[in-house]
Design a protein around this motif. Structure first.
Motif, PDB file in Angstrom:
ATOM      1  N   GLY A   1       0.845  -1.121   0.098  1.00 53.00           N
ATOM      2  CA  GLY A   1      -0.095  -0.185   0.182  1.00 53.00           C
ATOM      3  C   GLY A   1       0.991   1.207  -0.057  1.00 53.00           C
ATOM      4  O   GLY A   1       1.929   1.193   0.324  1.00 53.00           O
ATOM      5  N   VAL A   2       0.154   2.246  -0.292  1.00 55.84           N
ATOM      6  CA  VAL A   2       1.097   3.611  -0.388  1.00 55.84           C
ATOM      7  C   VAL A   2       0.396   4.662   0.185  1.00 55.84           C
ATOM      8  O   VAL A   2      -0.869   4.792   0.357  1.00 55.84           O
ATOM      9  N   PRO A   3       1.259   5.764   0.772  1.00 55.97           N
ATOM     10  CA  PRO A   3       2.496   5.900   0.480  1.00 55.97           C
ATOM     11  C   PRO A   3       3.355   5.022   1.361  1.00 55.97           C
ATOM     12  O   PRO A   3       2.656   4.913   2.751  1.00 55.97           O
ATOM     13  N   THR A   4       4.283   4.535   1.164  1.00 54.23           N
ATOM     14  CA  THR A   4       5.243   3.662   2.271  1.00 54.23           C
ATOM     15  C   THR A   4       6.572   4.633   2.017  1.00 54.23           C
ATOM     16  O   THR A   4       7.097   4.683   1.077  1.00 54.23           O
ATOM     17  N   PHE A   5       7.105   4.785   3.214  1.00 56.49           N
ATOM     18  CA  PHE A   5       8.213   5.487   3.230  1.00 56.49           C
ATOM     19  C   PHE A   5       9.292   4.509   3.945  1.00 56.49           C
ATOM     20  O   PHE A   5       9.010   3.761   5.015  1.00 56.49           O
ATOM     21  N   VAL A   6      10.484   4.486   3.260  1.00 57.12           N
ATOM     22  CA  VAL A   6      11.434   3.382   3.815  1.00 57.12           C
ATOM     23  C   VAL A   6      12.984   4.106   3.825  1.00 57.12           C
ATOM     24  O   VAL A   6      13.266   5.114   3.076  1.00 57.12           O
ATOM     25  N   SER A   7      13.550   3.920   5.014  1.00 56.80           N
ATOM     26  CA  SER A   7      14.791   4.447   5.235  1.00 56.80           C
ATOM     27  C   SER A   7      15.533   3.629   6.319  1.00 56.80           C
ATOM     28  O   SER A   7      15.068   3.029   7.354  1.00 56.80           O
ATOM     29  N   ASP A   8      16.792   3.175   5.755  1.00 59.13           N
ATOM     30  CA  ASP A   8      17.787   2.331   6.480  1.00 59.13           C
ATOM     31  C   ASP A   8      17.180   1.142   7.114  1.00 59.13           C
ATOM     32  O   ASP A   8      17.322   0.818   8.401  1.00 59.13           O
TER      33      ASP A   8
END
Length: 216
Positions: free
Chosen positions: A189-196
């Motif tokens: 699903g969106v939005p999906t935020f990804v970091s590290d």
């Protein structure tokens, strides 16, 4: 929002990936939250966009959207979605021309954006923002290639190249590959935020993005 701000962002900068689809109101609201977070940062943030296809399974051969396809979303779901959009509009101080855009298809817009991201990276951020603005602020149909050509001209991009890109079957196939890759990455699903290696789904507030990126 910018895609790593295309060459001007140091390699050591914090990085954030966003999976998004232009026809998702929560993606638009998520980009507004992201803009607020970035404005409050002292250091640059490299942001990379990955496309996602919310209309998969509902798209007719002519590009129209088949609303009769059972995707588990009933009237109650849409009313709740509208309520959530209104709540987030107030929270982020965002005005919108519409709360949902269920009859709009973003495939051509994402092809155009993918082309600009690759060929004109320095102008991609403005083009990306203009697509969201056209749909959610101005109520325009971003599935219309004439609208995309207009947006391209406004962003100092060659409109004829955008028209050609939308019709380019190889680019459309590349986008399909990007959709498949998102699914393989576990994006549902969106939005999906990804970091590290950490992820947050939904149009989360700026302070949430700060914790996601900075690990606090």
């Amino acid at each position: 929002m910018a895609d790593a701000d295309t060459g001007s962002t140091p390699e050591t900068a914090d990085r954030l990936t966003i999976y998004a689809d232009y026809v998702c109101p929560f993606c638009y609201l998520g980009t507004r939250s992201l803009a607020q977070y970035r404005e409050g940062r002292d250091e640059p943030l490299a942001v990379e966009w990955h496309p996602f296809d919310l209309r998969r399974g509902k798209r007719n051969p002519d590009g129209s959207i088949d609303q009769d396809v059972d995707d588990g979303k009933d009237d109650e779901y849409f009313e709740q979605a509208k309520e959530n959009v209104r709540r987030l509009q107030e929270e982020y101080g965002v005005e919108m021309a519409q709360e949902l855009a269920i009859d709009v298809d973003s495939f051509d817009a994402q092809v155009a954006s993918w082309y600009v991201k690759r060929e004109y990276p320095g102008r991609w951020a403005a083009f990306d923002d203009s697509i969201y603005t056209a749909l959610w602020q101005d109520g325009r149909d971003i599935g219309d290639v004439d609208v995309l050509a207009d947006l391209a001209e406004d962003a100092d991009l060659p409109a004829d190249e955008i028209r050609d890109a939308v019709a380019d079957e190889s680019l459309r196939a590349e986008l399909e590959d990007q959709f498949a890759e998102a699914q393989q990455q576990g994006i549902t699903g969106v939005p999906t935020f990804v970091s590290d290696g950490r992820a947050a789904r939904g149009s989360v507030p700026p302070e949430h993005l700060e914790r996601l990126v900075e690990g606090e």
